[in-house]
Design a protein around this motif. Structure first.
Motif, short mmCIF file in Angstrom:
data_model
loop_
_atom_site.label_atom_id
_atom_site.label_comp_id
_atom_site.label_asym_id
_atom_site.label_seq_id
_atom_site.Cartn_x
_atom_site.Cartn_y
_atom_site.Cartn_z
N THR A 100 -9.27 37.39 -32.14
CA THR A 100 -8.39 37.85 -31.07
C THR A 100 -8.96 37.50 -29.71
O THR A 100 -8.25 37.03 -28.82
CB THR A 100 -8.19 39.38 -31.17
N TYR A 101 -10.27 37.69 -29.56
CA TYR A 101 -10.93 37.38 -28.28
C TYR A 101 -10.86 35.88 -27.98
O TYR A 101 -10.49 35.47 -26.87
CB TYR A 101 -12.37 37.85 -28.32
N GLU A 109 -7.38 34.60 -27.09
CA GLU A 109 -6.98 34.98 -25.74
C GLU A 109 -7.69 34.14 -24.68
O GLU A 109 -7.08 33.68 -23.72
CB GLU A 109 -7.30 36.46 -25.50
N LYS A 110 -8.99 33.92 -24.88
CA LYS A 110 -9.77 33.23 -23.85
C LYS A 110 -9.66 31.72 -23.90
O LYS A 110 -9.68 31.05 -22.87
CB LYS A 110 -11.25 33.63 -23.98
N GLN A 157 -5.64 29.81 -23.77
CA GLN A 157 -4.95 29.74 -22.49
C GLN A 157 -4.99 28.31 -21.97
O GLN A 157 -4.21 27.93 -21.11
CB GLN A 157 -5.61 30.68 -21.48
#
Length: 373
Positions: free
Chosen positions: A345-346, A349-350, A353
């Motif tokens: 998940t991290y 997201e990072k 992008q």
């Protein structure tokens, strides 16, 4: 055409979540096999690096494995493919698969193993069970042209600057005039060689942990339009946030220990568990330490836990827990598998992008050695 991203860039982002300095000094974290100086497209997150995990990685054409448990923990005298460990390392090297391990640093990190366990169980008002250190605070000041200030500010926030307590995107700015004269060797964004330039600029200030400084400086340099960025860094005496192993928090409503055990089995996907204590007594304050946590039973009791959830309890510490009136639930070591979803998940997201989309897989190979009958 999409740009490639290297293993070093992936790990630089991941270490914002799980800095290596959080790890215990006896631990083996960081790069374990292969190189980070190569492009990566497929990443796999796993609890362990066993042979079935490597076979899965080969099938999915994985370039980088991020593991919780180190594949190399004790020193190796040889890499012999006739042994299980040797075969694993041989396959990794043969298929050019890099392995990076985040062990006790991921246990301690915000959003890591123990926070993921606490979240899965619905605990609130969590804090570290045992403080292991404090991060120094620094103030970072950067001078930016007015029309680029927001761009630079946001890039630095995204890299970890300006998070204070329950607030994010915290900064201070004030206007001013920047003056400079480009020399003959300069390649100025603004101004002409040999002429004084006066620019409307903003002085932008952030507080951040020292552990995030290098990542924030890199983000600042990449987002800033100037060839030479003017900035200052000050080490502060302000009280900084502590970090630590394990978590302690509260259930929204108390429940009997028997019901709490069923809640654990459902929330952490375990078929059975071991329990110490009266199953009919109520529990509300819960201490958690993923993995092997029997040596922290007294800390859990001292912190006021009604029940302590941890793995690998042995006989005599179990007796001690019972003697001091601490209820303990042992669901096994493998519940640390919650880290796979948390890390994916991290990274999604990072990293996603960016235009150069990565594939971040969760390993589906089973590394739980125990069967329950």
């Amino acid at each position: 055409m999409t740009e490639t991203i290297t293993g070093n860039e992936v790990i630089r982002v991941f270490e914002q979540m799980s800095p290596k300095h959080l790890a215990f000094d006896w631990d083996k974290v960081g790069l374990q096999v292969g190189t980070l100086n190569k492009p990566v497209k497929n990443i796999m997150i796993t609890l362990d690096v066993l042979e079935n995990v490597v076979d899965e990685a080969v099938e999915k054409q994985v370039d980088l494995i991020i593991s919780h448990h180190p594949v190399i923990f004790k020193p190796l005298n040889q890499i012999n493919p006739d042994t299980p460990k040797g075969r694993v390392i041989q396959k990794l090297i043969k298929h050019e698969i890099t392995v990076y391990a985040a062990h006790t640093n991921l246990d301690i990190a915000e959003g890591g193993v123990n926070d993921a366990l606490a979240q899965a169980l619905g605990l609130s008002k969590t804090k570290p069970l045992l403080e292991t250190g404090k991060d120094k605070l620094v103030k970072l000041i950067v001078f930016v042209p007015e029309d680029h200030a927001e761009q630079v500010r946001q890039a630095m926030h995204d890299a970890g600057a300006g998070h204070i307590g329950d607030y994010s995107n915290v900064s201070f700015s004030m206007p001013g005039k920047g003056r400079f004269m480009p020399t003959e060797d300069a390649d100025p964004f603004l101004g002409k060689i040999g002429e004084m330039e006066i620019v409307d600029e903003q002085r932008v200030e952030f507080l951040l942990p020292h552990s995030k400084l290098s990542n924030v400086l890199k983000a600042m340099q990449e987002a800033h339009p100037y060839e030479e960025v003017a900035y200052d860094v000050y080490t502060l005496q302000n009280e900084s946030e502590s970090y630590g192993i394990g978590r302690i928090g509260t259930l929204n409503e108390g429940m009997r220990l028997r019901s709490f055990c069923e809640h654990i089995k459902k929330s952490l996907d375990v078929p059975s568990l071991r329990v110490i204590g009266d199953l009919e007594e109520s529990v509300k304050t819960v201490a958690i330490l993923g993995g092997s946590g029997e040596k922290y039973i007294y800390e859990a009791k001292r912190q006021g836990a009604d029940v302590y959830l941890t793995g690998d309890m042995t006989f005599h510490p179990a007796q001690e827990a019972e003697e001091i009136g601490l209820k303990v639930v042992d669901p096994g070591h493998h519940v640390e598998k919650v880290m796979k979803k948390a890390v994916k998940t991290y990274l999604d997201e990072k990293l996603n992008q960016k235009e150069d989309k990565l594939n971040v897989y969760i390993s589906e190979a089973n590394t739980e050695p125990f069967k329950f009958i």
